[in-house]
Design a protein around this motif. Structure first.
Motif, PDB file in Angstrom:
ATOM      1  N   LEU A  17      10.890   4.786  -3.074  1.00 36.17           N
ATOM      2  CA  LEU A  17       9.752   5.064  -2.195  1.00 36.17           C
ATOM      3  C   LEU A  17       9.671   3.971  -1.140  1.00 36.17           C
ATOM      4  CD1 LEU A  17       6.706   5.912  -4.524  1.00 36.17           C
ATOM      5  CD2 LEU A  17       7.749   7.432  -2.853  1.00 36.17           C
ATOM      6  N   LEU A  18       9.162   4.323   0.024  1.00 45.02           N
ATOM      7  CA  LEU A  18       8.963   3.312   1.067  1.00 45.02           C
ATOM      8  C   LEU A  18       7.474   2.978   1.137  1.00 45.02           C
ATOM      9  CD1 LEU A  18      11.191   4.888   3.872  1.00 45.02           C
ATOM     10  CD2 LEU A  18      11.755   2.945   2.421  1.00 45.02           C
ATOM     11  N   PRO A  19       7.122   1.690   1.169  1.00 48.60           N
ATOM     12  CA  PRO A  19       5.696   1.348   1.263  1.00 48.60           C
ATOM     13  C   PRO A  19       5.117   1.746   2.624  1.00 48.60           C
ATOM     14  CG  PRO A  19       7.059  -0.638   1.419  1.00 48.60           C
ATOM     15  CD  PRO A  19       7.990   0.501   1.155  1.00 48.60           C
ATOM     16  N   ASP A  20       3.818   2.092   2.638  1.00 51.05           N
ATOM     17  CA  ASP A  20       3.153   2.406   3.914  1.00 51.05           C
ATOM     18  C   ASP A  20       2.740   1.125   4.633  1.00 51.05           C
ATOM     19  OD1 ASP A  20       3.326   5.173   3.615  1.00 51.05           O
ATOM     20  OD2 ASP A  20       1.577   5.199   2.320  1.00 51.05           O
ATOM     21  N   ASP A  21       2.317   0.148   3.835  1.00 54.72           N
ATOM     22  CA  ASP A  21       1.940  -1.154   4.392  1.00 54.72           C
ATOM     23  C   ASP A  21       2.396  -2.238   3.429  1.00 54.72           C
ATOM     24  OD1 ASP A  21       0.446  -0.732   6.844  1.00 54.72           O
ATOM     25  OD2 ASP A  21      -0.984   0.363   5.586  1.00 54.72           O
ATOM     26  N   GLY A  22       2.457  -3.457   3.953  1.00 53.91           N
ATOM     27  CA  GLY A  22       2.866  -4.575   3.111  1.00 53.91           C
ATOM     28  C   GLY A  22       4.374  -4.647   2.974  1.00 53.91           C
ATOM     29  N   ARG A  28       8.561   2.737  -8.602  1.00 52.37           N
ATOM     30  CA  ARG A  28       9.409   3.485  -7.653  1.00 52.37           C
ATOM     31  C   ARG A  28       9.570   2.728  -6.337  1.00 52.37           C
ATOM     32  NH1 ARG A  28       7.076   8.331  -9.990  1.00 52.37           N
ATOM     33  NH2 ARG A  28       8.790   9.571 -10.840  1.00 52.37           N
ATOM     34  N   LEU A  29       8.530   2.047  -5.923  1.00 50.38           N
ATOM     35  CA  LEU A  29       8.621   1.249  -4.691  1.00 50.38           C
ATOM     36  C   LEU A  29       9.624   0.109  -4.877  1.00 50.38           C
ATOM     37  CD1 LEU A  29       4.814   1.122  -3.856  1.00 50.38           C
ATOM     38  CD2 LEU A  29       6.557   1.965  -2.283  1.00 50.38           C
ATOM     39  N   ILE A  30       9.542  -0.555  -6.027  1.00 47.28           N
ATOM     40  CA  ILE A  30      10.450  -1.689  -6.280  1.00 47.28           C
ATOM     41  C   ILE A  30      11.886  -1.192  -6.431  1.00 47.28           C
ATOM     42  CG2 ILE A  30      11.021  -3.534  -7.938  1.00 47.28           C
ATOM     43  CD1 ILE A  30       7.954  -3.653  -8.542  1.00 47.28           C
ATOM     44  N   VAL A  77       0.859  -1.196   0.000  1.00 44.99           N
ATOM     45  CA  VAL A  77       0.000   0.000   0.000  1.00 44.99           C
ATOM     46  C   VAL A  77       0.886   1.234   0.000  1.00 44.99           C
ATOM     47  CG1 VAL A  77      -1.712   1.331   1.313  1.00 44.99           C
ATOM     48  CG2 VAL A  77      -1.843  -1.175   1.273  1.00 44.99           C
ATOM     49  N   LYS A  78       0.551   2.195  -0.854  1.00 38.81           N
ATOM     50  CA  LYS A  78       1.259   3.481  -0.832  1.00 38.81           C
ATOM     51  C   LYS A  78       0.242   4.602  -0.960  1.00 38.81           C
ATOM     52  CE  LYS A  78       4.483   6.148  -0.250  1.00 38.81           C
ATOM     53  NZ  LYS A  78       5.185   6.124   1.048  1.00 38.81           N
ATOM     54  N   GLU A 133      -6.149  12.485   0.940  1.00 37.20           N
ATOM     55  CA  GLU A 133      -5.403  11.218   0.874  1.00 37.20           C
ATOM     56  C   GLU A 133      -5.659  10.543  -0.469  1.00 37.20           C
ATOM     57  OE1 GLU A 133      -5.100   8.561   4.447  1.00 37.20           O
ATOM     58  OE2 GLU A 133      -6.108   7.160   3.081  1.00 37.20           O
ATOM     59  N   VAL A 134      -4.549  10.200  -1.152  1.00 33.80           N
ATOM     60  CA  VAL A 134      -4.656   9.512  -2.435  1.00 33.80           C
ATOM     61  C   VAL A 134      -3.953   8.168  -2.287  1.00 33.80           C
ATOM     62  CG1 VAL A 134      -4.047   9.578  -4.885  1.00 33.80           C
ATOM     63  CG2 VAL A 134      -4.561  11.706  -3.664  1.00 33.80           C
ATOM     64  N   THR A 135      -4.695   7.096  -2.473  1.00 33.56           N
ATOM     65  CA  THR A 135      -4.077   5.768  -2.382  1.00 33.56           C
ATOM     66  C   THR A 135      -3.605   5.379  -3.780  1.00 33.56           C
ATOM     67  OG1 THR A 135      -5.547   5.239  -0.565  1.00 33.56           O
ATOM     68  CG2 THR A 135      -4.405   3.391  -1.601  1.00 33.56           C
ATOM     69  N   ALA A 136      -2.312   5.469  -3.991  1.00 36.50           N
ATOM     70  CA  ALA A 136      -1.757   5.202  -5.321  1.00 36.50           C
ATOM     71  C   ALA A 136      -1.625   3.705  -5.566  1.00 36.50           C
ATOM     72  CB  ALA A 136      -0.394   5.873  -5.465  1.00 36.50           C
ATOM     73  N   VAL A 137      -1.264   2.967  -4.525  1.00 40.50           N
ATOM     74  CA  VAL A 137      -1.155   1.512  -4.634  1.00 40.50           C
ATOM     75  C   VAL A 137      -1.965   0.932  -3.469  1.00 40.50           C
ATOM     76  CG1 VAL A 137       0.419  -0.459  -4.491  1.00 40.50           C
ATOM     77  CG2 VAL A 137       1.105   1.570  -5.766  1.00 40.50           C
ATOM     78  N   ALA A 138      -2.977   0.109  -3.814  1.00 40.64           N
ATOM     79  CA  ALA A 138      -3.931  -0.317  -2.787  1.00 40.64           C
ATOM     80  C   ALA A 138      -3.892  -1.834  -2.580  1.00 40.64           C
ATOM     81  CB  ALA A 138      -5.334   0.143  -3.189  1.00 40.64           C
ATOM     82  N   GLY A 139      -2.869  -2.289  -1.887  1.00 32.59           N
ATOM     83  CA  GLY A 139      -2.813  -3.708  -1.504  1.00 32.59           C
ATOM     84  C   GLY A 139      -2.445  -4.651  -2.630  1.00 32.59           C
ATOM     85  N   ILE A 140      -1.443  -4.280  -3.403  1.00 34.44           N
ATOM     86  CA  ILE A 140      -1.039  -5.130  -4.533  1.00 34.44           C
ATOM     87  C   ILE A 140      -0.138  -6.274  -4.057  1.00 34.44           C
ATOM     88  CG2 ILE A 140       0.429  -5.174  -6.604  1.00 34.44           C
ATOM     89  CD1 ILE A 140      -0.782  -2.541  -7.404  1.00 34.44           C
ATOM     90  N   SER A 141      -0.455  -7.470  -4.525  1.00 33.51           N
ATOM     91  CA  SER A 141       0.405  -8.635  -4.278  1.00 33.51           C
ATOM     92  C   SER A 141       0.729  -9.255  -5.623  1.00 33.51           C
ATOM     93  CB  SER A 141      -0.315  -9.677  -3.418  1.00 33.51           C
ATOM     94  OG  SER A 141      -0.604  -9.148  -2.150  1.00 33.51           O
TER      95      SER A 141
END
Lengths: 274, 283
Positions: free
Chosen positions: B79-84, B73-75, B15-16, B41-49
């Motif tokens: 960027l640091l993920p907020d969750d997951g 960017r997370l990979i 999640v980001k 709040e904008v959820t750009a990535v919402a629980g991707i697996s």
């Protein structure tokens, strides 16, 4: 063990060199602007030195030298501060910030590479201004201890690198406001450090701030060395104080930078548009 | 073949969220920061697996604002993920960034260079950051640019004097010269002329054939995704809505789909690009 240590040293040296080489290549590409800035620096130092002609002939040489030392040292320290503090802004403007930050390098080496460039570039520019000033004013350096002045310059560089690293955090946090804030910091240091006047002429409520600025000590020592032939034996205590400030400011600056980098990675500020 | 035992990339419920200045009338407003400012709040990535296996080309499709670039960017440890959690080569991106960075590289939609420097000067800088000597960098640059159909004489020209296609080829050379095990291609062909696009696609196909590099490719070009990718992930509003081979996705999308573009619209539940891009304004 020895080989891996040598390999690590070679790698870190290569990274340091990468920043120095790239920035000097940029200087070459912007050569016409460099000449314009250098011309301005020379004229600025000369006009400040010319103020010394207002005083009686007996004090003229000392006054000109007093003013010129301020112009030269401030010129050098502000170049160093500018280059380090704005290194992140330059990367943002060019759009390379993400690539530099995702390179497999230590942040310490990255920032020290920027500092090393700032020192060499600042010294090169200051030398040109020094030659121009010396030729123009035919200054007598009979009471000058040049070696002591060079040591003061080098030790001063440490604390200005530290200040630059702290200021470099600001453009990391906010692109435009950060760059604006670095200019304000630079302006305040110019005001409080006694660059062209003794700090005792400052209003009392500002004067105490001058003792917080490393430039105040740098200027005092540079003037003692160049005007009164003070040697390292006379200056060692002040030099030690300045060195301690520098040695403390660099890791403090680095720590703040690393914390700010993590914050930028959490909030998505580590990109070209910040 | 690569010797990676587990997946090269392992994303688990990632999640980001970002926070933008709130405008009057915005919903989902929160108070953030020292000054408790109003933020949307904008959820750009919402629980991707998802996982990416060694040597595969994994395509990521989605409209603007769907979370493709944020995921890249997370990979890529920017960027640091907020969750997951995200693991690359089995290493957590939040803890082992430098080890991961040694083994990855990225090409973004904007060819980001010091524009006043020549291609070679920019690439020499990258080479030094990745521990390559000057001679080695030159050899790799000439080889890769040659494969991309880039004139050797142009290597000393400044980036500002180059076309967008030429700049993007230099960006691809910058990524490949470090011999990454994982390459993140974020819309590498967007805005390129047809010839440059074909050159880049041919080069990616050549790399794919060797199966030595894992590639994550984000694109808006559906034909490109179908041609180059082993598997395709489709994102919509930060969520993963489909992940399979192009052929399997076509079958899942229904009998009436003709092109891969139809497959994409079938999964995101939109009629066309206009409708798909309308979400960008809401994101």
């Amino acid at each position: 063990m020895r080989t891996s240590l040598e390999g690590a040293i070679a790698r870190e040296t290569g990274t340091l060199y990468a920043f120095v080489e790239r920035n000097f290549r940029l200087v070459k590409r912007y050569l016409s602007w460099e000449i314009v800035f250098l011309f301005y620096n020379v004229i600025n130092a000369l006009t400040i030195g010319l103020i010394g002609y207002q005083v009686p002939a007996g004090q003229r040489n000392t006054t000109i030298l007093y003013l010129v030392i301020g112009a030269l040292l401030w010129g050098y320290l502000s170049i160093l501060f500018d280059e380090v503090a704005n290194s992140i802004s330059y990367e943002r403007w060019e759009g390379t910030i993400e690539y530099t930050f995702m390179a497999p390098i230590r942040r310490l080496t990255h920032l020290l590479g920027t500092c090393l460039y700032g020192v060499t570039y600042g010294i090169a520019r200051t030398l040109v201004v020094l030659v121009a000033v010396a030729l123009f004013f035919h200054l007598s350096l009979s009471h000058a201890n040049l070696w002591a002045a060079v040591v003061v310059l080098l030790v001063s560089s440490l604390s200005f690198m530290g200040l630059g690293l702290i200021a470099a955090v600001l453009p990391l946090l906010s692109t435009e406001r950060g760059a604006q804030a670095t200019h304000i910091i630079q302006g305040v240091i110019l005001l409080i450090s006694g660059v062209y006047y003794p700090v005792t002429v400052l209003p009392h409520w500002v004067q105490w701030l001058s003792w917080l600025s490393p430039a105040t000590y740098s200027l005092e020592m540079a003037r003692s060395a160049l005007l009164n032939d003070a040697g390292l034996g006379d200056l060692w205590l002040s030099l030690l104080k300045l060195a301690i400030i520098g040695v403390l400011l660099i890791p403090v600056g680095l720590c703040i930078f690393v914390v700010a980098e993590r914050w930028a990675m959490r909030t998505g500020r580590l990109k070209r548009n910040g | 073949m690569l010797h990676q035992t587990g997946p090269v990339i392992h994303c688990d419920h990632v999640v980001k969220r970002f926070y933008e200045d709130a405008q009057p009338g915005d919903s989902g407003v929160v108070r953030r920061g020292l000054w408790r400012r109003r933020k949307r709040e904008v959820t750009a990535v919402a629980g991707i697996s998802l996982d990416a296996q060694a040597g595969e080309v994994l395509g990521i499709l989605g409209a603007n604002g769907s979370g493709k670039s944020t995921l890249i960017r997370l990979i890529s440890t920017l960027l640091l993920p907020d969750d997951g959690t995200i693991e690359v080569f089995g290493l957590d991106v939040t803890k082992h960034a430098r080890e991961i960075r040694r083994r990855i590289n990225r090409v973004s939609v904007e060819a980001s260079f010091f524009k006043k420097l020549s291609a070679l000067e920019n690439l020499m800088f990258t080479g030094r950051l990745y521990g390559l000597g000057a001679q080695e960098t030159r050899q790799r640059v000439h080889y890769i640019l040659g494969r991309l159909g880039f004139s050797a004489a142009k290597v000393n020209a400044t980036l500002e004097s180059m076309s967008r296609g030429q700049q993007q080829k230099v960006a691809i050379a910058r990524a490949f010269m470090t011999t990454p095990e994982l390459l993140l291609l974020d819309e590498p062909t967007t805005g390129l002329d047809p010839k440059s696009r074909r050159d880049v696609q041919d080069f990616v196909e050549e790399i794919k054939a060797r199966r030595e590099t894992t590639i994550i490719l984000t694109t808006h070009d559906m034909a490109e995704a179908e041609r180059l990718c082993d598997r395709v992930a489709i994102l919509d509003a930060g969520r993963l809505v489909a992940l399979d081979t192009p052929q399997a996705l076509k079958q899942q999308a229904g009998a009436d789909v003709e092109s891969f573009e139809d497959v994409f619209f079938a999964f995101v539940g939109r009629e066309d690009w206009e409708e798909a891009m309308a979400d960008e304004d809401l994101a």
